[in-house]
Design a protein around this motif. Structure first.
Motif, short mmCIF file in Angstrom:
data_model
loop_
_atom_site.label_atom_id
_atom_site.label_comp_id
_atom_site.label_asym_id
_atom_site.label_seq_id
_atom_site.Cartn_x
_atom_site.Cartn_y
_atom_site.Cartn_z
N GLY A 179 0.96 -1.18 -0.03
CA GLY A 179 0.10 0.09 0.09
C GLY A 179 0.91 1.40 0.12
N TYR A 180 1.83 1.20 0.64
CA TYR A 180 2.72 2.36 0.80
C TYR A 180 3.51 2.56 -0.69
N GLY A 181 3.77 1.46 -1.23
CA GLY A 181 4.52 1.50 -2.34
C GLY A 181 3.83 2.13 -3.67
N LEU A 182 2.57 1.86 -3.53
CA LEU A 182 1.28 2.23 -4.34
C LEU A 182 1.15 4.02 -4.37
N VAL A 183 1.43 4.65 -3.28
CA VAL A 183 1.17 5.80 -3.02
C VAL A 183 2.72 6.58 -2.68
N MET A 184 3.77 5.87 -2.71
CA MET A 184 4.96 6.37 -2.37
C MET A 184 5.23 7.72 -2.78
N GLU A 185 5.10 7.98 -4.06
CA GLU A 185 5.42 9.45 -4.73
C GLU A 185 4.54 10.50 -3.86
N ILE A 186 3.38 10.23 -3.58
CA ILE A 186 2.45 11.13 -3.00
C ILE A 186 2.98 11.47 -1.46
N VAL A 187 3.37 10.37 -0.69
CA VAL A 187 3.66 10.26 0.55
C VAL A 187 5.03 11.22 0.62
N LEU A 188 6.01 10.70 -0.15
CA LEU A 188 7.14 11.36 -0.10
C LEU A 188 7.56 12.78 -0.60
N ARG A 189 6.38 13.17 -1.21
CA ARG A 189 6.40 14.53 -1.71
C ARG A 189 6.20 15.54 -0.55
N SER A 190 5.42 14.90 0.60
CA SER A 190 5.31 15.71 1.77
C SER A 190 6.38 15.84 2.58
N SER A 191 7.49 14.90 2.10
CA SER A 191 8.60 15.07 2.79
C SER A 191 9.78 15.78 2.02
N PHE A 204 13.15 14.43 9.91
CA PHE A 204 14.23 15.39 10.51
C PHE A 204 14.44 15.35 11.88
N TRP A 205 14.16 14.03 12.40
CA TRP A 205 14.54 13.90 13.95
C TRP A 205 15.94 13.62 13.93
N LEU A 206 16.40 13.20 12.65
CA LEU A 206 17.84 13.17 12.69
C LEU A 206 18.51 14.06 11.64
N PRO A 207 19.62 14.55 11.61
CA PRO A 207 20.03 15.51 10.33
C PRO A 207 19.97 14.70 9.30
N ARG A 208 19.20 15.26 8.08
CA ARG A 208 19.01 14.54 6.91
C ARG A 208 20.39 14.28 6.12
N GLU A 209 20.71 13.15 6.14
CA GLU A 209 21.74 12.77 5.17
C GLU A 209 20.85 11.49 4.19
N MET A 210 21.03 12.04 2.59
CA MET A 210 20.32 11.32 1.87
C MET A 210 20.98 9.97 1.73
N LEU A 211 22.29 9.91 1.87
CA LEU A 211 22.89 8.48 1.81
C LEU A 211 22.24 7.62 2.88
N VAL A 212 22.00 7.90 4.22
CA VAL A 212 21.35 7.32 5.19
C VAL A 212 19.91 6.88 4.80
N ASP A 228 -2.68 17.64 2.51
CA ASP A 228 -1.63 17.28 1.78
C ASP A 228 -0.14 17.54 2.46
N ASP A 229 -0.15 18.37 3.48
CA ASP A 229 0.98 18.80 4.09
C ASP A 229 1.36 17.85 5.20
N GLN A 230 0.33 16.77 5.38
CA GLN A 230 0.56 15.82 6.47
C GLN A 230 0.54 14.35 5.98
N LYS A 231 0.80 14.07 4.68
CA LYS A 231 0.68 12.73 4.24
C LYS A 231 1.82 12.09 4.68
N ASP A 232 2.70 12.66 5.25
CA ASP A 232 4.08 11.73 5.55
C ASP A 232 3.89 11.19 6.93
N ARG A 233 2.38 11.39 7.60
CA ARG A 233 2.21 10.80 8.62
C ARG A 233 2.16 9.06 8.44
N LEU A 234 1.72 8.98 7.17
CA LEU A 234 1.70 7.46 6.78
C LEU A 234 3.05 6.65 6.82
#
Length: 459
Positions: free
Chosen positions: A259-271, A331-339, A401-407
């Motif tokens: 389910g997450y994969g089907l809407v991943m682009e939409i969820v990650l856009r909020s992040s 951003f609970w941790l300093p964002r490092e894209m590699l991590v 829209d700005d809270q879809k990262d809660r998923l």
């Protein structure tokens, strides 16, 4: 006794599942383009993706019933004929039918394709049990699950590559520039859909070339052991708490992740993750899970007595990696894209890697119920959980829209719960003892479950 033809059967079956996943997940990776160029809302795009899981349910319910009065070859041919028909509609939708009707043809093809998705999942254990010996059975299951993940992953790379997002919106005030850009996107979309249509037609071709229901000689004793009919099988399953525990674990891991994969682009856009980056993350994670499925399946085959310990350890590690992924996004941790990349890729490898183990555990804990029935119950639980996840985006104003990262929190919570539940699973070994001739098929058919337990067989 085995036959080399089993590898072609595995290839044809895997290809069918790969293309079904590819088509089912084809719209979400280009959601931003469809929103900018065709004014499709996020709800409309996620609904197209949701058809993959919604229509899966009636297909899965029909599969055991159809198998009870026909055979696997008939089911596979019928399934690929439907897929080829959907492929033809896709080609016509961008070559003959005006693009104004694209949303309608998209729904039709997604509905057909979603219905066809039941066979690759519900039929996997039938294929592996009837064509492969004991040591290869769980490995073959891992290969099938790996290709299903690959199919879902392909659009994450192919979609944004063929239909790229327009990052230069400033020139849209010039009508000539806008028309030129729109024509470009329509042309690239045409290529994208034609590739899907042709690929679906090839699935039918491969099956027509060669795909018998079962080999002439059974590879194991358990492959020819009598199975209960549907009515008896359902009655037995309702009394197998161990089986339902595996179903719940599978639903919480694979169902939620699908389910997450089907809407991943939409969820990650909020992040604050772009379409291209989200697509690449999804693609790399699922492709990396291909060798993970095969490797973990191989471990399960050669260390079958430690399947429970393997499952617990892999789920726990996958949950920890997913928690790091979410902490980085929030951003609970300093964002490092590699991590971010490493945590989600390793987490997905773990969560999808246990699927072959879970399917093997489900058939062991449900024997002598037919593999197609037990697998159908497994995937139905998966799809119910997947639908519950994706339906949250269909309810207006439920998640702004700005809270879809809660998923993302749901993802970590589901994985953590599945890890805890796996501790309570009781290993079983009925099929293994049949294949080792510790129990004969006649004994299994005539003795009650209590008598089998008394003989030292765990059920």
């Amino acid at each position: 006794r085995t036959t080399k033809a089993r590898w072609y059967i595995l290839f044809a079956f895997c290809y069918m599942g790969l293309i079904q996943g590819f088509v089912g997940n084809s719209w979400v990776p280009i959601a931003s383009v469809m929103k900018d160029e065709f004014h499709w809302s996020d709800q409309r795009t996620s609904l197209l993706a949701t058809w993959m899981s919604v229509m899966f349910v009636p297909g899965a319910l029909l599969f055991p019933w159809v198998m009870s009065w026909t055979n696997m070859r008939t089911v596979i041919i019928g399934n690929t004929v439907l897929m080829a028909s959907a492929g033809l509609i896709k080609v016509l939708s961008v070559t003959v039918i005006p693009l104004d009707y694209l949303i309608y043809t998209a729904h039709v093809t997604q509905i057909i394709n979603g219905f066809c998705g039941a066979v690759p999942f519900s039929g996997v254990m039938y294929i592996t049990v009837n064509w492969f010996p004991t040591k290869e059975r769980i490995i073959a299951t891992g290969v099938v699950m790996a290709t299903l993940n690959t199919g879902i992953a392909v659009p994450f790379l192919l979609g944004p590559t063929l239909v790229p997002e327009d990052t230069n919106h400033t020139n849209h005030t010039d009508p000539s520039v806008f028309d030129h850009n729109h024509h470009f996107f329509c042309e690239r979309l045409m290529y994208y859909l034609i590739i899907q249509g042709v690929s679906m037609g090839l699935a039918l071709l491969f099956v027509l070339i060669y795909f018998p229901s079962r080999p002439r000689y059974a590879p194991t004793a358990s492959a020819v052991a009598a199975r209960l009919d549907i009515k008896q099988g359902v009655a037995i399953l309702f009394r197998r708490g161990n089986f339902w525990l595996v179903v719940l674990i599978y639903a919480l891991t694979s169902g939620v992740f699908n389910g997450y994969g089907l809407v991943m682009e939409i969820v990650l856009r909020s992040s604050q993750i772009s379409q291209v980056t989200a697509g690449l993350i999804g693609f790399v994670a699922l492709v990396a899970s291909v060798p993970a499925n095969i490797f973990i399946g191989t471990l399960g085959a050669f260390f079958s007595e430690y399947q429970k310990s393997l499952t617990i350890g892999i789920l726990a590690f996958g949950t920890a990696c997913t928690a790091v992924f979410v902490a980085e996004l929030e951003f609970w941790l300093p964002r490092e894209m590699l991590v971010v990349w490493i945590s989600i890729v390793v987490g997905v490898c773990c969560i999808t890697g246990v699927v072959p183990l879970l399917f093997d555990m489900s058939t062991e804990s449900s024997h002598p119920v037919s593999e197609e029935l037990s697998s159908t119950v497994m995937v139905l639980g998966n799809q119910v959980m997947c639908n519950l996840f994706t339906v949250t985006l269909q309810i207006p104003n439920l998640i702004p829209d700005d809270q879809k990262d809660r998923l993302n929190y749901v993802l970590v919570g589901a994985f953590a719960l599945s890890t805890v539940l796996s501790v309570f699973y009781r290993p079983t070994n009925v099929r293994f003892l049949i294949d080792q001739h510790s129990i004969t098929v006649d004994q299994l058919d005539t003795r009650s479950i209590h008598q089998i337990r008394a003989a030292g067989v765990r059920m």
